[in-house]
Design a protein around this motif. Structure first.
Motif, PDB file in Angstrom:
ATOM      1  N   LYS A  36       0.692  -1.389  -0.070  1.00  0.00           N
ATOM      2  CA  LYS A  36       0.008  -0.012  -0.015  1.00  0.00           C
ATOM      3  C   LYS A  36       0.848   1.162   0.093  1.00  0.00           C
ATOM      4  CE  LYS A  36      -4.662  -1.086   0.636  1.00  0.00           C
ATOM      5  NZ  LYS A  36      -5.436  -0.465  -0.214  1.00  0.00           N
ATOM      6  N   ILE A  37       0.575   2.356  -0.609  1.00  0.00           N
ATOM      7  CA  ILE A  37       1.164   3.535  -0.918  1.00  0.00           C
ATOM      8  C   ILE A  37       0.747   4.129   0.588  1.00  0.00           C
ATOM      9  CG2 ILE A  37       1.011   5.927  -1.882  1.00  0.00           C
ATOM     10  CD1 ILE A  37       2.502   3.746  -3.614  1.00  0.00           C
ATOM     11  N   MET A  38       1.791   4.791   1.047  1.00  0.00           N
ATOM     12  CA  MET A  38       1.278   5.753   2.095  1.00  0.00           C
ATOM     13  C   MET A  38       1.805   7.327   2.006  1.00  0.00           C
ATOM     14  SD  MET A  38       2.173   5.780   6.168  1.00  0.00           S
ATOM     15  CE  MET A  38       3.749   6.298   6.138  1.00  0.00           C
ATOM     16  N   SER A  39       0.867   8.138   1.790  1.00  0.00           N
ATOM     17  CA  SER A  39       0.995   9.802   1.569  1.00  0.00           C
ATOM     18  C   SER A  39       1.134  10.223   2.893  1.00  0.00           C
ATOM     19  CB  SER A  39       0.028  10.324   0.832  1.00  0.00           C
ATOM     20  OG  SER A  39      -0.201   9.797  -0.488  1.00  0.00           O
ATOM     21  N   GLY A  40       0.119  10.797   3.279  1.00  0.00           N
ATOM     22  CA  GLY A  40       0.015  11.341   4.740  1.00  0.00           C
ATOM     23  C   GLY A  40       0.100  10.253   5.780  1.00  0.00           C
ATOM     24  N   GLY A  41      -0.621   9.274   5.320  1.00  0.00           N
ATOM     25  CA  GLY A  41      -0.784   8.031   6.348  1.00  0.00           C
ATOM     26  C   GLY A  41      -2.029   8.018   7.133  1.00  0.00           C
ATOM     27  N   VAL A  42      -2.718   9.223   7.103  1.00  0.00           N
ATOM     28  CA  VAL A  42      -3.925   9.467   8.123  1.00  0.00           C
ATOM     29  C   VAL A  42      -4.988   8.487   7.735  1.00  0.00           C
ATOM     30  CG1 VAL A  42      -5.458  11.349   8.557  1.00  0.00           C
ATOM     31  CG2 VAL A  42      -3.353  12.025   8.278  1.00  0.00           C
ATOM     32  N   GLY A  43      -5.138   8.341   6.607  1.00  0.00           N
ATOM     33  CA  GLY A  43      -6.335   7.429   6.192  1.00  0.00           C
ATOM     34  C   GLY A  43      -5.900   5.877   6.431  1.00  0.00           C
ATOM     35  N   LEU A  44      -4.707   5.686   5.789  1.00  0.00           N
ATOM     36  CA  LEU A  44      -4.143   4.197   5.957  1.00  0.00           C
ATOM     37  C   LEU A  44      -4.032   3.678   7.285  1.00  0.00           C
ATOM     38  CD1 LEU A  44      -2.982   2.161   4.063  1.00  0.00           C
ATOM     39  CD2 LEU A  44      -0.565   3.129   4.153  1.00  0.00           C
ATOM     40  N   LEU A  45      -3.416   4.606   8.189  1.00  0.00           N
ATOM     41  CA  LEU A  45      -3.134   4.013   9.626  1.00  0.00           C
ATOM     42  C   LEU A  45      -4.444   3.758  10.282  1.00  0.00           C
ATOM     43  CD1 LEU A  45       0.185   5.901  10.736  1.00  0.00           C
ATOM     44  CD2 LEU A  45      -0.337   3.887   9.550  1.00  0.00           C
ATOM     45  N   GLY A 116      -2.336  15.054   6.466  1.00  0.00           N
ATOM     46  CA  GLY A 116      -2.946  14.437   4.742  1.00  0.00           C
ATOM     47  C   GLY A 116      -2.661  15.222   3.716  1.00  0.00           C
ATOM     48  N   THR A 117      -2.956  14.421   2.769  1.00  0.00           N
ATOM     49  CA  THR A 117      -2.721  15.125   1.201  1.00  0.00           C
ATOM     50  C   THR A 117      -4.092  15.175   0.438  1.00  0.00           C
ATOM     51  OG1 THR A 117      -2.136  13.158   0.223  1.00  0.00           O
ATOM     52  CG2 THR A 117      -0.262  14.072   1.129  1.00  0.00           C
ATOM     53  N   LEU A 118      -4.272  15.959  -0.522  1.00  0.00           N
ATOM     54  CA  LEU A 118      -5.322  16.008  -1.305  1.00  0.00           C
ATOM     55  C   LEU A 118      -5.506  14.721  -2.339  1.00  0.00           C
ATOM     56  CD1 LEU A 118      -7.568  17.881  -2.741  1.00  0.00           C
ATOM     57  CD2 LEU A 118      -5.961  18.254  -4.405  1.00  0.00           C
ATOM     58  N   GLY A 120      -4.159  11.879  -1.372  1.00  0.00           N
ATOM     59  CA  GLY A 120      -4.414  10.627  -0.435  1.00  0.00           C
ATOM     60  C   GLY A 120      -5.976  10.776  -0.215  1.00  0.00           C
ATOM     61  N   ASP A 121      -6.652  11.888   0.223  1.00  0.00           N
ATOM     62  CA  ASP A 121      -8.089  12.072   0.414  1.00  0.00           C
ATOM     63  C   ASP A 121      -8.909  11.509  -0.612  1.00  0.00           C
ATOM     64  OD1 ASP A 121      -9.876  12.972   2.494  1.00  0.00           O
ATOM     65  OD2 ASP A 121     -10.466  14.313   0.984  1.00  0.00           O
ATOM     66  N   LEU A 122      -8.300  11.844  -1.977  1.00  0.00           N
ATOM     67  CA  LEU A 122      -9.109  11.286  -3.113  1.00  0.00           C
ATOM     68  C   LEU A 122      -9.028   9.555  -3.063  1.00  0.00           C
ATOM     69  CD1 LEU A 122     -10.178  11.351  -6.237  1.00  0.00           C
ATOM     70  CD2 LEU A 122      -7.868  11.822  -6.877  1.00  0.00           C
ATOM     71  N   ALA A 123      -7.678   9.283  -2.850  1.00  0.00           N
ATOM     72  CA  ALA A 123      -7.593   7.584  -3.135  1.00  0.00           C
ATOM     73  C   ALA A 123      -8.050   6.861  -1.996  1.00  0.00           C
ATOM     74  CB  ALA A 123      -5.976   7.382  -3.110  1.00  0.00           C
ATOM     75  N   GLU A 124      -8.445   7.462  -0.884  1.00  0.00           N
ATOM     76  CA  GLU A 124      -9.147   6.766   0.226  1.00  0.00           C
ATOM     77  C   GLU A 124     -10.421   6.340   0.015  1.00  0.00           C
ATOM     78  OE1 GLU A 124      -8.456   8.871   3.972  1.00  0.00           O
ATOM     79  OE2 GLU A 124     -10.101   7.681   4.945  1.00  0.00           O
ATOM     80  N   ALA A 125     -10.819   7.249  -1.037  1.00  0.00           N
ATOM     81  CA  ALA A 125     -12.290   6.729  -1.608  1.00  0.00           C
ATOM     82  C   ALA A 125     -13.413   6.556  -0.587  1.00  0.00           C
ATOM     83  CB  ALA A 125     -12.091   5.430  -2.802  1.00  0.00           C
ATOM     84  N   GLY A 129     -15.792  11.650   1.578  1.00  0.00           N
ATOM     85  CA  GLY A 129     -14.459  12.265   1.359  1.00  0.00           C
ATOM     86  C   GLY A 129     -14.797  13.656   0.731  1.00  0.00           C
ATOM     87  N   ASP A 130     -13.953  14.729   0.857  1.00  0.00           N
ATOM     88  CA  ASP A 130     -14.573  16.120   0.336  1.00  0.00           C
ATOM     89  C   ASP A 130     -13.496  16.445  -0.928  1.00  0.00           C
ATOM     90  OD1 ASP A 130     -16.168  17.366   2.426  1.00  0.00           O
ATOM     91  OD2 ASP A 130     -14.640  17.008   3.774  1.00  0.00           O
ATOM     92  N   ALA A 131     -12.594  15.828  -1.139  1.00  0.00           N
ATOM     93  CA  ALA A 131     -11.733  15.963  -2.198  1.00  0.00           C
ATOM     94  C   ALA A 131     -12.275  15.702  -3.619  1.00  0.00           C
ATOM     95  CB  ALA A 131     -10.164  15.379  -2.187  1.00  0.00           C
ATOM     96  N   ILE A 172       0.259   4.407  -9.147  1.00  0.00           N
ATOM     97  CA  ILE A 172       0.050   5.401  -8.068  1.00  0.00           C
ATOM     98  C   ILE A 172      -0.430   6.633  -8.802  1.00  0.00           C
ATOM     99  CG2 ILE A 172       2.609   6.045  -8.511  1.00  0.00           C
ATOM    100  CD1 ILE A 172       2.605   7.369  -5.797  1.00  0.00           C
ATOM    101  N   ILE A 173      -1.397   7.445  -8.052  1.00  0.00           N
ATOM    102  CA  ILE A 173      -2.065   8.569  -8.567  1.00  0.00           C
ATOM    103  C   ILE A 173      -0.644   9.329  -8.307  1.00  0.00           C
ATOM    104  CG2 ILE A 173      -3.569  10.377  -8.696  1.00  0.00           C
ATOM    105  CD1 ILE A 173      -5.504   8.415  -7.059  1.00  0.00           C
ATOM    106  N   SER A 174      -0.098  10.018  -9.206  1.00  0.00           N
ATOM    107  CA  SER A 174       0.949  10.730  -9.085  1.00  0.00           C
ATOM    108  C   SER A 174       0.629  12.320  -8.842  1.00  0.00           C
ATOM    109  CB  SER A 174       2.060  10.596 -10.253  1.00  0.00           C
ATOM    110  OG  SER A 174       1.539  10.519 -11.399  1.00  0.00           O
ATOM    111  N   LEU A 188     -19.834  23.686  -0.020  1.00  0.00           N
ATOM    112  CA  LEU A 188     -20.664  23.849   1.164  1.00  0.00           C
ATOM    113  C   LEU A 188     -20.923  22.525   1.809  1.00  0.00           C
ATOM    114  CD1 LEU A 188     -23.107  26.496   0.092  1.00  0.00           C
ATOM    115  CD2 LEU A 188     -21.259  26.820   1.319  1.00  0.00           C
ATOM    116  N   LYS A 189     -21.026  22.252   3.194  1.00  0.00           N
ATOM    117  CA  LYS A 189     -20.893  20.984   3.782  1.00  0.00           C
ATOM    118  C   LYS A 189     -21.883  21.159   5.056  1.00  0.00           C
ATOM    119  CE  LYS A 189     -17.545  18.171   6.047  1.00  0.00           C
ATOM    120  NZ  LYS A 189     -16.022  17.677   6.056  1.00  0.00           N
ATOM    121  N   PHE A 190     -22.769  19.881   5.356  1.00  0.00           N
ATOM    122  CA  PHE A 190     -23.362  20.086   6.405  1.00  0.00           C
ATOM    123  C   PHE A 190     -22.908  18.753   7.070  1.00  0.00           C
ATOM    124  CE2 PHE A 190     -26.982  18.502   8.901  1.00  0.00           C
ATOM    125  CZ  PHE A 190     -27.402  19.656   9.341  1.00  0.00           C
TER     126      PHE A 190
END
Ligand SMILES: Cc1cc2nc3c(=O)[nH]c(=O)nc-3n(C[C@H](O)[C@H](O)[C@H](O)COP(=O)(O)OP(=O)(O)OC[C@H]3O[C@@H](n4cnc5c(N)ncnc54)[C@H](O)[C@@H]3O)c2cc1C
Lengths: 290, 161
Positions: A36-45, A116-118, A120-125, A129-131, A172-174, A188-190
């Motif tokens: 697994k790729i780790m960017s910021g690791g926030v989602g992966l961990l 976290g990264t943009l 990574g947020d996208l790849a976390e799927a 997710g907001d990205a 990888i999404i580069s 906008l987010k609720f």
């Protein structure tokens, strides 16, 4: 280590930290399917702590210089896979890509955004997710790289469902590639007290081309995109008439999920409210979009 | 197992850590740095916040191997910093705590906010502190304490001391 239960520990894995993109892609190729790729690791961990995933290898991209760049080239903002969310909170992003700026500001909290990264947020799927919805509304593309080649695809369609992206194991999404056109936009987010949205609306209006993408997130497995042609939005007609058409379209065509967090009806009301706020802000409000 | 070299509160540390070791564990269990609190373990509460190269990060969501080569600051390390001392005294003066469990995380985060932008306005201070949760609800006093220490970060003279 010290506590011995879920959340407190991570499953065992081998950690690899390549120093270049070439080395990273070779390593991913070699361990394809087990890494697994780790960017910021926030989602992966978080996923690993919950034992939702337990890869044999974790490949960190933190030392790959090519993935750290945030660059404008040929009318496109290229956001490298290791660009942290907090790097996207600048005044220039706010002015040129308001949808992105506001989506990022809505993600978690400033401390998590340092990690976290943009991409990574996208790849976390995750559906909340907001990205992803923001990138779709801006018509962003993703550069996907593997050992021997790379390809560019629209971001729209990249996420297939919870935790699933249309990217192969050795890829990888580069970079996320965001076009820099004349736009107005908002996000906008609720969230009802949690950081995750019950419904979100990303709206990007391409002012020269007179068209828009209104993307509804967090309300279904993958986002719903509404264009001006879908609602028969006529820029020469008055705002009220267009809003009525949008409301009618939402009422008839948008059927959000029903889950533990909110009923479908409740979400539908939230979507209506957020959509109306968004179009008001983008089409009526000529003031600085603060 | 991996070798890492980190600077923790001004002291160079050469450690051998497990690949899957979490920084929060390394700091608390190996190095005995107990101002870094272990609470939610999932990046929500922010009580394990430390400064990594002056940026607040949540140590429960970081691998120790990832911070190799970094400078890490915790509340213990801030005790020798004159400005941070004023900030800490300001927390006491404003009663910016009840149980005190979140105080080190707020102090380290606020120190990073003020040292990277001494002109941070009230809104920026509120926004940047959002990553830490105080279950006693002393947010008002915390913000007052930080605002009151702000002048000291700006020109070296404290506003209220
Ligand atoms: C307290 C908290 C609040 C949060 N609130 C929000 C919120 O409000 N909105 C929101 O959208 N998110 C939220 N999140 C999620 C968080 O923003 C994401 O987990 C984070 O941004 C993911 O980025 P990362 O760089 O840490 O990715 P990582 O954790 O490194 O990766 C996430 C996943 O994507 C894969 N991956 C990473 N990079 C790539 C790549 N370049 N190519 C292919 N696959 C890759 C990884 O293998 C992993 O499966 C929250 C998280 C926490 C802990």
């Amino acid at each position: 280590m010290s506590f011995g239960g879920p959340y407190f520990t991570l499953p065992k894995f081998k950690y690899l930290r390549p120093d270049s993109l070439e080395e990273l892609l070779s390593s991913l190729h070699e361990h394809s399917g087990n890494a697994k790729i780790m960017s910021g690791g926030v989602g992966l961990l978080a996923f690993m702590k919950e034992r939702l995933t337990a890869p044999e290898y974790v490949i960190s991209i933190s030392k790959v210089p090519e993935l750290k760049t945030l660059q404008i080239k040929g009318g496109v903002l290229a956001v490298g896979a290791n660009v942290h969310l907090s790097e996207l909170e600048s005044g220039s992003i706010k002015n040129s890509l308001p949808t992105l700026y506001r989506a990022v500001k809505n993600i978690a909290d400033p401390t998590i955004r340092n990690m976290g990264t943009l991409v990574g947020d996208l790849a976390e799927a995750v559906p909340w997710g907001d990205a992803y919805p923001a990138l779709i509304s801006m018509e962003a593309e993703a550069e996907i790289s593997k050992k021997s080649s790379s390809r560019v695809v629209p971001v729209n369609g990249l996420v297939l469902g919870l935790g699933q992206i249309n990217v192969d194991d050795d890829e990888i999404i580069s970079r996320a590639l965001i076009p820099l056109r004349k736009v107005r936009g908002t996000y906008l987010k609720f969230a009802n007290g949690s950081e995750y949205g019950l419904a979100t609306v990303a709206l990007t209006y391409f002012t020269e081309e007179k068209r828009f993408n209104l993307v509804i997130g967090s309300a279904s497995e993958t986002p719903i995109t509404i264009r001006e042609s879908d609602v028969d939005w006529d820029f020469d007609k008055d705002f009220g008439t267009n809003v009525e058409k949008l409301e009618r379209y939402l009422q008839l065509n948008v059927n959000p999920v029903d889950d533990l967090l909110a009923s479908s009806d409740f979400r539908k009301n939230v979507i209506r409210y957020l959509s109306l706020q968004a179009v008001k802000e983008v089409f009526l409000d000529e003031r600085d979009q603060n | 197992m991996k070798e890492i070299r980190i600077n923790v509160n001004g002291v160079f540390r050469h450690l051998i850590v497990e690949d899957n070791e979490i920084l929060l564990d390394t700091l608390r269990t190996r190095l005995g740095i107990t101002s870094v609190k272990a609470a939610c373990w999932r990046g929500e509460c922010g009580l394990c916040t430390v400064l990594i190269d002056n940026k607040p990060m949540k140590s429960c969501m970081l691998l120790s191997v990832e911070v190799d080569g970094s400078e890490i600051l915790t509340a213990e390390g801030l005790y020798n910093n004159k400005r941070a001392r004023v900030l800490m005294e300001s927390f006491v003066k404003h009663g910016a705590m009840q149980c005190g469990f979140c105080t080190p995380a707020f102090v380290t985060t606020a120190h990073s906010v003020l040292s990277s932008n001494p002109d941070a306005d009230d809104q920026e201070i509120s926004e940047k502190l959002k990553g830490v949760i105080c279950r006693c609800g002393t947010y008002f006093q915390i913000k007052e304490a930080v605002k009151s220490a702000r002048a000291f970060y700006k020109d070296g003279s404290p506003e209220t001391f």
